[in-house]
Design a protein around this motif. Structure first.
Motif, short mmCIF file in Angstrom:
data_model
loop_
_atom_site.label_atom_id
_atom_site.label_comp_id
_atom_site.label_asym_id
_atom_site.label_seq_id
_atom_site.Cartn_x
_atom_site.Cartn_y
_atom_site.Cartn_z
N TYR A 62 -54.31 15.40 -3.21
CA TYR A 62 -55.18 14.34 -2.68
C TYR A 62 -56.54 14.40 -3.39
CZ TYR A 62 -51.99 13.07 1.05
OH TYR A 62 -50.91 12.61 1.75
N GLU A 67 -57.14 10.07 -0.79
CA GLU A 67 -55.98 9.30 -1.20
C GLU A 67 -55.05 10.17 -2.04
OE1 GLU A 67 -57.08 5.74 -3.17
OE2 GLU A 67 -58.14 4.88 -1.44
N ALA A 68 -53.75 9.85 -1.98
CA ALA A 68 -52.77 10.59 -2.77
C ALA A 68 -53.12 10.47 -4.25
CB ALA A 68 -51.37 10.05 -2.51
N TYR A 69 -52.98 11.59 -4.96
CA TYR A 69 -53.35 11.61 -6.37
C TYR A 69 -52.39 12.55 -7.10
CZ TYR A 69 -56.13 12.23 -10.64
OH TYR A 69 -56.55 12.26 -11.95
N ASN A 70 -52.05 12.18 -8.33
CA ASN A 70 -51.18 13.01 -9.17
C ASN A 70 -51.72 12.93 -10.59
OD1 ASN A 70 -49.13 14.28 -10.63
ND2 ASN A 70 -47.50 13.43 -9.35
N ASP A 94 -42.71 4.49 -2.98
CA ASP A 94 -43.37 5.79 -2.93
C ASP A 94 -42.58 6.86 -3.67
OD1 ASP A 94 -45.37 4.74 -1.43
OD2 ASP A 94 -44.61 5.46 0.49
N ALA A 148 -48.58 17.10 -7.12
CA ALA A 148 -49.14 16.11 -6.20
C ALA A 148 -50.26 16.72 -5.35
CB ALA A 148 -48.05 15.55 -5.30
N ASN A 205 -42.09 13.76 -3.33
CA ASN A 205 -43.49 13.59 -2.92
C ASN A 205 -44.37 13.30 -4.13
OD1 ASN A 205 -42.73 14.22 -0.30
ND2 ASN A 205 -43.23 16.39 -0.51
N GLY A 206 -45.25 12.31 -3.97
CA GLY A 206 -46.23 12.04 -5.02
C GLY A 206 -45.68 11.36 -6.25
N LEU A 228 -50.01 21.47 -1.68
CA LEU A 228 -50.56 20.39 -2.48
C LEU A 228 -51.77 20.87 -3.28
CD1 LEU A 228 -50.42 17.49 0.15
CD2 LEU A 228 -48.79 17.99 -1.68
#
Length: 939
Positions: free
Chosen positions: A354, A358-361, A284, A352, A288-289, A423
């Protein structure tokens, strides 16, 4: 009686012959006192020419021609050891683990067959050098970036930059990695257009490296390489290692996981050999992200002729990977906003967010750069060797970012699309792009989007930032990628001739050709209907309406040249390099001296089918050829067995990079084109003893006519904004300093190492800035060259004072604990010369000093019937004390500056400071505490 005599003579002769020609094998593993294996140690049968060297894991196998004898084991930096052995005819004797006592931290006598690999030798090569063994890389690297293993060598500064996988950077003596030569088995790997090294493309090197050596200064490389700050020489393991292999796995914080397997056939009776390594890494990320996934493959095939005249090695390696990034640099105040004033959220990633739960970048790097090389080493006779390498690399990939904007706001705006925890609300961007009414922070009421030509049309425009009450706009945000692929082919040939007992001559040729493909594609319209682009000259005024989008997937098949729909720009850069080099070395008794020279011609060609119409000759330029080269010399004198001194000096005329030849991505040649000039001088002293070793050196490097391009200075209201750029003329630097490296094996179980370096890296004299139009690189009429007051301003982006102290202690047999403290001071922010138009400027911003503690635990358990296999446990904890520190700053705002440039209170008086630094500075914090654990089985 006669018959009996004949039988006796025959039997005696048989016994003699059997004794002389009986054959057996002796095996073992060479380690140091801490249990770390020693690759490249020399093993010889005393009184015979039979010898070998240990492999990547410190193992050896040697053929014994007699049933009894003695082995002599030597390894520079360690005390030699003699062991008796006995072996039965046709049998194998395993001596198990053989421990050598250390007396130096150098690995100067790495066994390298090729004369192309310029490994510096202790007390012989007159350069400042530090060497890292494979065992240390294998143990201590863990989840760190590959160049971070060099952190505890003098004058080296490494940061993780944004913190994405492989996004770290390294400075040596204050020079960025664009001006540091990186060599792998004698093959140059710096990008031929800009000198860059992207460590994410080389993430697998740590798995296959036999040794890594950093040569500070102009170094010992015979090639004309960009070694202004130094040279990083990486030697990978070859196919003819002893039969065996390993299986390992590791895990750490941030859901880090890695699995790896390797196997070596060993050198077969027919001379063939093979080595294979495969690994997979994912996690991960600490920031973050910044999740990532990477693979690594390494395949080596070899052949050695029976008479040892020919040795062939074919190697293919690659590390396909993708990783999300933190590319946007936040201010200290932003880190505090999403943490607290005293405890900033150093993991905060402004890119970063969502999307669909879902997590998105939107910022992502994906690349695959396989490299194939074919080495041929030919021993022509006892005095002549020919070494050559042919290599090829086809890099495919890109960096994804964002294009366009909504209501004048970019995706990374501090307010518009932010959730309460900072975020990015990518769902809101998709909703707006697809025509749904949304609330945008900072605007009043619902905001909606209008169609253009019946579709929701994304462009490069960010739209107008209308009054807060306005509710309609047409612009949108897309994810796009800047493709930077290439085809690179090269060859290096070196003839090594021993002229006399004291003189050796090298002569070689270096040829390379490089084609870089640069264009932009759409990855995701994020709810929009099409992308409209007017960048291509031949398509005006209609423009391009693009609906195709390409996923940000790693391209494993690098031979597939995909036919993309391109936007923004589409250019090809071509570089041809032809070079020749020679070196004459004198070595007799205690004196070694060399003189070396190299010359190269680089040709630069640009092709552009977007900016220029097909009828324009600038669509394809002729090659602009520029000659450069270097000359170096030095000498080392061993005063006695303990003391030596050395000195070296050199001059380097370095050709500019591609974007200096063709500024601003245009096909008109820079009118101020000139080579950069580097002059270096260095002197050193070394001390070697059984219990203590030290090296001290001083250096001075002058870097003149450095090329730098920047943003335009204010000119006049008649010149539209963002239509000009600047170049700096007469920008010079001086880098001088002192370095100390020492270690001591205080007892057989306790070993201590230390390092200290102090640099004075400053700009020399003042520079002049000139302005040019972006459209055609022509000078801005009437603009008077402006003086930039740079004299004595500190060079930024690297700590000018570093120190470290480390120790390892064997608590029990093969159970070792170790710790290291690394301190960094005199760290200055990166600067923009346009901030120095006033003679009364404040110079470069100095950042707070910091120190980091790393610790580790190792246990090696010997297994197998003959105890010739092992299970290895390793625990690393980096930044043990969880120190919070600023690793780099992109801006130079001082605490006593007025807030927002007004005459109001300063940052300090208004409390807007963090550890003495103004909180509006854009910085990257370093990583906090991280840990990793690995388990490896060697067989």
């Amino acid at each position: 009686m006669k018959t009996m005599k004949n039988w006796l003579l025959t039997g005696l002769l048989f016994m003699v012959v059997s004794t002389v020609f009986s054959q057996g094998k002796v095996t073992g593993t060479i380690t140091d006192a801490s249990g770390a294996t020693l690759p490249g140690a020399n093993v010889a049968v005393k009184g015979s020419p039979t010898g070998t060297s240990t492999d990547f894991d410190g193992k050896f196998t040697i053929d014994a021609k007699t049933s009894t004898g003695e082995l002599v084991i030597t390894y520079l930096g360690y005390d030699s050891k003699t062991l008796k052995f006995s072996v039965s005819n046709g049998g194998t004797t395993n001596l198990g683990e053989i421990v050598l006592s250390a007396n130096s931290n150098e690995l100067s006598e790495i066994v390298v067959k090729s004369t192309l690999v310029d490994i510096a030798k202790d007390r012989k090569t007159p350069v400042a050098v530090s060497t890292i063994r494979a065992a240390e890389i294998q143990q201590k690297l863990g989840t760190q970036e590959f160049p971070e293993i060099l952190r505890n060598t003098p004058s080296v500064y490494v940061t993780k930059s944004g913190g994405g996988f492989g996004d770290s950077r390294i400075n040596i003596r204050g020079f960025t990695q664009n001006n540091i030569a990186v060599m792998i088995n004698g093959m140059p790997v710096n990008d031929m257009e800009n000198g860059s090294v992207y460590w994410s493309n080389w993430a697998g090197l740590s798995d296959v490296t036999s040794a890594m050596q950093v040569q500070r200064g102009l170094g010992a490389s015979k090639l004309s390489t960009p070694s202004v700050g130094g040279t990083i020489n990486i030697v990978t393991k070859s196919s003819d290692l002893k039969e065996g292999g390993s299986v390992s796995s590791g895990f750490g914080n941030g859901r880090y996981f890695k699995i790896q397997g390797s196997y070596n056939t060993g050198k077969l009776d027919n001379g063939l050999s093979a080595s294979v390594l495969l690994s997979q890494t994912m996690g991960d990320g600490y920031i973050n992200g910044t999740d990532f996934e990477g693979s690594n493959y390494y395949i080596a095939l070899g052949y050695a002729s029976k008479n040892d005249k020919h040795n062939f090695q074919l190697t293919v390696t690659g590390a396909p990977q993708w990783h999300n990034q933190r590319s946007t640099v936040s201010t200290i105040a932003t880190y505090q906003k999403y943490g607290s004033v005293q405890d900033p959220n150093t993991r905060y990633n402004p890119d970063a967010g969502y999307l669909n739960g879902e997590a998105y970048n939107i910022r992502k790097n994906y690349y695959h750069k396989p490299v194939a090389s074919f080495n041929w080493d030919y021993k022509i006779n006892e005095t002549t060797k020919l070494s050559s390498v042919l290599y090829a690399s086809m890099g495919r990939g890109a960096g994804a970012s964002a294009a366009g904007g909504i209501r004048g706001k970019s995706y990374s705006d501090l307010v518009a699309f932010r959730t309460a925890d900072g975020l990015i609300d990518y769902d809101k961007i998709v909703a707006y792009n697809s025509g749904q009414p949304v609330l945008i922070n900072g605007f009043t009421g619902l905001q909606t989007r209008a169609k253009v030509g019946g579709v929701y049309q994304n462009t490069f425009s960010s739209g107008s930032n209308a009054p807060a009450g306005a509710s309609t706009g047409t612009s949108g945000i897309s994810q796009t990628s800047s493709i930077n692929s290439h085809d690179w082919f090269g060859a290096v040939v070196n003839l090594n001739k021993k002229l006399t007992e004291t003189l050796t001559l090298d002569f070689g040729l270096d040829a390379r050709t490089y084609t870089g493909y640069h264009f932009t594609v759409v990855n995701d319209l994020l709810g929009g209907g099409e992308f409209y682009d007017v960048s291509q000259a031949s398509s005006l005024p209609g423009g391009n309406h693009i609906t195709s989008a390409y996923p940000t997937d790693v391209q494993w098949n690098v031979f597939d040249k995909k036919n993309y729909d391109k936007i923004s720009f589409n250019s090809t850069g071509k570089v041809k390099w032809y070079g020749a080099f020679t070196q004459l070395e004198y070595s007799k008794d205690n004196l070694t001296a060399f003189v070396q020279g190299a010359v190269s011609q680089q040709g630069f060609k640009r092709e552009d089918t977007f900016v220029y119409l097909p009828t324009n000759p600038l669509t394809s330029t002729p090659y602009k050829n520029i000659t450069g080269g270097n000359v170096k010399g030095g000498a080392n004198y061993n005063i006695n067995e303990k003391n030596n001194v050395y000195v070296n000096a050199g001059y380097y005329s370095k050709q500019p990079f591609f974007n200096s030849v063709y500024p601003n991505n245009k096909s008109t040649i820079n009118p101020n084109l000139t080579n950069e000039k580097i002059t270096g001088f260095e002197a050193g002293y070394g001390f070697r003893s059984r219990f203590f070793n030290a090296t001290v050196n001083v250096y001075n490097t002058n870097w003149d006519d450095r090329y730098l391009k920047g943003n335009a200075l204010p000119t006049s209201p008649t010149i539209p904004a963002n239509t000009t750029y600047t170049e700096f003329v007469g920008l010079n630097e001086v880098h001088s300093g002192f370095e100390l490296e020492a270690n001591s094996n205080i007892t057989e179980k306790l070993r201590v190492n230390a390092m200290f370096s102090y640099g004075i890296w400053e700009y020399k004299g003042n520079a002049t800035v000139n302005a040019y139009y972006q459209a055609d690189n022509t000078p801005v009429p009437g603009f008077q060259g402006t003086t930039i007051y740079m004299d004595k301003v500190k060079v930024g982006d690297a700590a000018q004072m570093t120190a470290s102290l480390g120790a390892s202690y064997e608590v029990l047999t093969r159970v070792t604990v170790d710790a290291n403290y690394n301190f960094n001071d005199k760290l200055y922010a990166g600067i923009n010369p346009t901030n120095f138009t006033s003679q009364n400027n404040k110079g470069a911003l100095e950042l707070p000093s910091y120190g980091l503690v790393d610790a580790g635990f190792s246990y090696k358990m010997l297994v197998g019937q003959n105890k010739d296999k092992s299970v290895n446990f390793r625990l690393n904890v980096n930044n043990l004390l969880n120190e919070v520190y600023i690793a780099e700053s992109r801006t130079n705002t001082f605490a006593d500056d007025f807030v927002s440039g007004t005459s109001g209170p300063t940052y300090a008086s208004s409390g807007q400071v963090y550890r003495g630094v103004a909180t509006n500075n854009q910085v990257f914090f370093g990583f906090g505490r991280t840990w990793n654990f690995s388990l490896r089985y060697d067989f």
